[in-house]
Design a protein around this motif. Structure first.
Motif, PDB file in Angstrom:
ATOM      1  N   LEU A   1      42.805  36.464  57.636  1.00  0.00           N
ATOM      2  CA  LEU A   1      43.803  37.493  57.935  1.00  0.00           C
ATOM      3  C   LEU A   1      45.209  36.968  57.629  1.00  0.00           C
ATOM      4  O   LEU A   1      46.029  37.658  57.019  1.00  0.00           O
ATOM      5  N   MET A   2      45.465  35.732  58.022  1.00  0.00           N
ATOM      6  CA  MET A   2      46.777  35.119  57.799  1.00  0.00           C
ATOM      7  C   MET A   2      47.029  34.897  56.306  1.00  0.00           C
ATOM      8  O   MET A   2      48.094  35.244  55.771  1.00  0.00           O
ATOM      9  N   LEU A   3      46.053  34.325  55.621  1.00  0.00           N
ATOM     10  CA  LEU A   3      46.223  34.025  54.194  1.00  0.00           C
ATOM     11  C   LEU A   3      46.313  35.298  53.359  1.00  0.00           C
ATOM     12  O   LEU A   3      47.040  35.334  52.356  1.00  0.00           O
ATOM     13  N   ASN A   4      45.579  36.325  53.746  1.00  0.00           N
ATOM     14  CA  ASN A   4      45.693  37.606  53.043  1.00  0.00           C
ATOM     15  C   ASN A   4      47.139  38.078  53.003  1.00  0.00           C
ATOM     16  O   ASN A   4      47.648  38.519  51.973  1.00  0.00           O
ATOM     17  N   ASP A   5      47.801  37.984  54.144  1.00  0.00           N
ATOM     18  CA  ASP A   5      49.190  38.434  54.228  1.00  0.00           C
ATOM     19  C   ASP A   5      50.110  37.565  53.378  1.00  0.00           C
ATOM     20  O   ASP A   5      50.989  38.069  52.679  1.00  0.00           O
ATOM     21  N   PHE A   6      49.881  36.258  53.395  1.00  0.00           N
ATOM     22  CA  PHE A   6      50.741  35.338  52.655  1.00  0.00           C
ATOM     23  C   PHE A   6      50.570  35.444  51.142  1.00  0.00           C
ATOM     24  O   PHE A   6      51.491  35.128  50.391  1.00  0.00           O
ATOM     25  N   TYR A   7      49.388  35.884  50.697  1.00  0.00           N
ATOM     26  CA  TYR A   7      49.145  36.039  49.255  1.00  0.00           C
ATOM     27  C   TYR A   7      49.537  37.433  48.766  1.00  0.00           C
ATOM     28  O   TYR A   7      50.056  37.590  47.660  1.00  0.00           O
ATOM     29  N   LEU A   8      49.280  38.441  49.589  1.00  0.00           N
ATOM     30  CA  LEU A   8      49.552  39.822  49.170  1.00  0.00           C
ATOM     31  C   LEU A   8      51.021  40.028  48.835  1.00  0.00           C
ATOM     32  O   LEU A   8      51.363  40.717  47.868  1.00  0.00           O
ATOM     33  N   VAL A   9      51.908  39.403  49.608  1.00  0.00           N
ATOM     34  CA  VAL A   9      53.343  39.603  49.387  1.00  0.00           C
ATOM     35  C   VAL A   9      53.831  38.980  48.078  1.00  0.00           C
ATOM     36  O   VAL A   9      54.913  39.340  47.598  1.00  0.00           O
ATOM     37  N   ILE A  10      53.062  38.075  47.516  1.00  0.00           N
ATOM     38  CA  ILE A  10      53.438  37.509  46.217  1.00  0.00           C
ATOM     39  C   ILE A  10      53.461  38.619  45.159  1.00  0.00           C
ATOM     40  O   ILE A  10      54.380  38.701  44.338  1.00  0.00           O
ATOM     41  N   PHE A  11      52.465  39.488  45.195  1.00  0.00           N
ATOM     42  CA  PHE A  11      52.411  40.614  44.252  1.00  0.00           C
ATOM     43  C   PHE A  11      53.567  41.585  44.499  1.00  0.00           C
ATOM     44  O   PHE A  11      54.130  42.146  43.564  1.00  0.00           O
ATOM     45  N   GLN A  12      53.941  41.754  45.762  1.00  0.00           N
ATOM     46  CA  GLN A  12      55.090  42.595  46.078  1.00  0.00           C
ATOM     47  C   GLN A  12      56.367  41.971  45.538  1.00  0.00           C
ATOM     48  O   GLN A  12      57.225  42.655  44.980  1.00  0.00           O
ATOM     49  N   GLY A  13      56.498  40.649  45.680  1.00  0.00           N
ATOM     50  CA  GLY A  13      57.693  39.957  45.228  1.00  0.00           C
ATOM     51  C   GLY A  13      57.899  40.037  43.726  1.00  0.00           C
ATOM     52  O   GLY A  13      59.038  40.178  43.261  1.00  0.00           O
ATOM     53  N   VAL A  14      56.812  39.953  42.943  1.00  0.00           N
ATOM     54  CA  VAL A  14      56.928  40.041  41.479  1.00  0.00           C
ATOM     55  C   VAL A  14      56.899  41.495  41.017  1.00  0.00           C
ATOM     56  O   VAL A  14      56.902  41.775  39.834  1.00  0.00           O
ATOM     57  N   GLN A  15      56.846  42.414  41.993  1.00  0.00           N
ATOM     58  CA  GLN A  15      56.818  43.857  41.750  1.00  0.00           C
ATOM     59  C   GLN A  15      55.606  44.288  40.926  1.00  0.00           C
ATOM     60  O   GLN A  15      55.671  45.197  40.106  1.00  0.00           O
TER      61      GLN A  15
ATOM     62  N   ALA B   1      45.489  46.392  49.163  1.00  0.00           N
ATOM     63  CA  ALA B   1      45.608  47.028  50.466  1.00  0.00           C
ATOM     64  C   ALA B   1      44.586  48.143  50.616  1.00  0.00           C
ATOM     65  O   ALA B   1      43.966  48.317  51.675  1.00  0.00           O
ATOM     66  N   LEU B   2      44.385  48.902  49.553  1.00  0.00           N
ATOM     67  CA  LEU B   2      43.430  50.011  49.590  1.00  0.00           C
ATOM     68  C   LEU B   2      41.986  49.502  49.635  1.00  0.00           C
ATOM     69  O   LEU B   2      41.136  50.077  50.326  1.00  0.00           O
TER      70      LEU B   2
ATOM     71  N   THR C   1      36.648  41.004  52.093  1.00  0.00           N
ATOM     72  CA  THR C   1      36.655  41.583  50.738  1.00  0.00           C
ATOM     73  C   THR C   1      38.032  41.460  50.105  1.00  0.00           C
ATOM     74  O   THR C   1      38.164  41.091  48.927  1.00  0.00           O
ATOM     75  N   GLN C   2      39.066  41.769  50.864  1.00  0.00           N
ATOM     76  CA  GLN C   2      40.428  41.670  50.331  1.00  0.00           C
ATOM     77  C   GLN C   2      40.756  40.234  49.928  1.00  0.00           C
ATOM     78  O   GLN C   2      41.371  39.997  48.885  1.00  0.00           O
ATOM     79  N   PHE C   3      40.330  39.278  50.723  1.00  0.00           N
ATOM     80  CA  PHE C   3      40.615  37.878  50.435  1.00  0.00           C
ATOM     81  C   PHE C   3      39.969  37.432  49.119  1.00  0.00           C
ATOM     82  O   PHE C   3      40.609  36.796  48.279  1.00  0.00           O
ATOM     83  N   ILE C   4      38.719  37.801  48.922  1.00  0.00           N
ATOM     84  CA  ILE C   4      37.995  37.405  47.704  1.00  0.00           C
ATOM     85  C   ILE C   4      38.653  37.986  46.458  1.00  0.00           C
ATOM     86  O   ILE C   4      38.892  37.286  45.464  1.00  0.00           O
TER      87      ILE C   4
END
Length: 439
Positions: free
Chosen positions: A127-141, A150-151, A185-188
């Protein structure tokens, strides 16, 4: 307003709509199959890891978006550092969670079997790592990946839920496993997309001490604000559990989940706005963009709120059943604050994107204190209606304070934040004429 901003916003909005439909379907299945009491138990179970995640992420995600937008550090180094931070913080979360369940479960998780709480803690690292990785995609837009991940989590959870509820006939256990399945699933898939889109993995790059220090320094200010905001969102659930029972949590939780659907537009736009503001140096453009978004989001939120108000009885009786009829009145009480808070979301992300997350923190301190005091005073007297009134009042207060801070920082007039301008009406007219011609 740039084409890329509009495109990313529409993409995120489409994901939000899809996510709402999936989330709503899951909520209906859980609510109908478990009833108000079982639904309340489920909400309390998943609230534990969500709370720990919010309390202990220390703003790493917010910092990641900011520093990726600033292009100050190599993305591979940011990912490697986030991985190390996530591992340590999730371990701390598990330990604190175990202590909390052992000594306080009877107060804050009334009626929830402790084994469920111990079990759900196993998901904390992912759960923690999902959040820390997901925002990378947000940062590079890269909002295509950001929205897809997320979906995907919601879709995986829904499919698992259907299997456990309708095929295997497993109730509360099945809902908890479905929650975990979505996270796994999201993590993988996140690991796959990091390699495919950013040409990196968890072992690439180097641990950056400089980024580590700056991320926590910057992130803590945003983190404290996020923690307070979360408490503002969810203190009522804990206090309802403390003063009332799981069934009351179930009724209130369903009303909140429906009311918060009004944030679909503000959530979508603020996700795109934050990295745009972070990476822009044109002050006038930033001021105009945020003010245009703020007033238009408020306008459409009011319209949607009116629809929700008059359709609330039908929504709960038709979708959730007669057992949730009382949730309709709770929704109506929540609406004023929910509508106004859509503006708060926009202004908060703008201020954070300008490197001023501490302003959000100061506002949150005031509103959280007000929310908790009002809940403690009102819930024992008027039940879950007291929680709804407390939430609506404090959301409204938070928005008003945020408007004052935004005006002080930018000089933008209040009217331009909340009232439609002539330029908006001209744009609406053009869009309507364009739509008519196409039809």
């Amino acid at each position: 307003m740039s084409n890329s901003f509009v495109k990313n916003t529409i993409m995120t909005l489409s994901r939000q709509i899809s996510g709402i439909l999936l989330g709503l379907l899951a909520s209906i299945i859980i609510a109908r199959s478990l009833g108000p009491e079982g639904n309340g138990l489920y909400q309390l179970i998943v609230l534990l890891p969500t709370t720990l995640m919010t309390l202990l992420n220390l703003g790493v995600g917010t910092s990641s978006v900011y520093y990726v937008g600033q292009k100050k550090y190599d993305i591979k180094d940011i990912i490697k550092t986030n991985t190390a931070s996530g591992a340590v913080l999730s371990l701390a979360a598990v330990i604190i969670g175990l202590i909390g369940v052992m000594f306080f479960s009877d107060k804050f998780f009334e009626g929830v079997p402790p084994n469920y709480l111990y079990f759900i803690l196993l998901i904390m690292p992912l759960l923690m790592l999902n959040d820390f990785y997901l925002v990378i995609f947000q940062g590079v837009q890269d909002f295509k990946s950001f929205n897809s991940l997320a979906l995907l989590r919601q879709l995986a959870a829904l499919i698992t839920l259907v299997i456990f509820i309708f095929v295997l006939k497993i109730g509360l256990v099945g809902t908890v496993i479905a929650f975990i399945a979505g996270v796994v699933t999201q993590f993988i898939v996140t690991l796959i997309l990091l390699n495919k889109n950013l040409k990196t993995n968890l072992f690439s790059g180097s641990f950056s001490k400089a980024y580590f220090k700056e991320s926590f320094s910057f992130g803590f200010k945003a983190h404290f604000s996020n923690v307070l905001s979360f408490i503002n969102y969810r203190a009522d659930i804990y206090l309802i559990s403390m003063f009332l029972n799981p069934a009351a949590v179930g009724l209130y939780g369903v009303a909140v989940s429906i009311a918060e659907r009004l944030w679909i537009v503000s959530q979508s736009i603020s996700s795109v706005l934050y990295p745009v503001i972070s990476s822009s140096s044109d002050v006038d453009s930033k001021n105009k963009l945020t003010s245009v978004i703020s007033r238009n989001v408020l306008f459409f939120s009011i319209i949607a709120g009116i629809v929700f108000y008059f359709a609330s009885d039908l929504i709960f009786r038709l979708l959730f059943g007669e057992a949730y009829a009382d949730s309709s009145d709770i929704l109506k009480m929540l609406l004023p604050g929910i509508i106004l808070f859509s503006v708060d979301r926009i202004l908060s992300n703008d201020l954070a994107g300008r490197g001023k997350p501490e302003l959000n923190m100061y506002t949150s301190i005031f509103t959280v204190a007000s929310n908790i005091i009002l809940n403690i005073l009102l819930i024992p007297k008027i039940g879950i209606a007291g929680a709804a009134v407390s939430t609506s009042v404090t959301y409204s207060l938070s928005t008003l304070v945020k408007m004052i801070l935004f005006k002080r920082e930018t000089g933008v007039a209040y009217a331009k934040m909340v009232l439609l301008q002539k330029e908006d009406l001209i744009l609406f007219k053009r869009l309507i004429n364009k739509a008519v011609k196409r039809s």
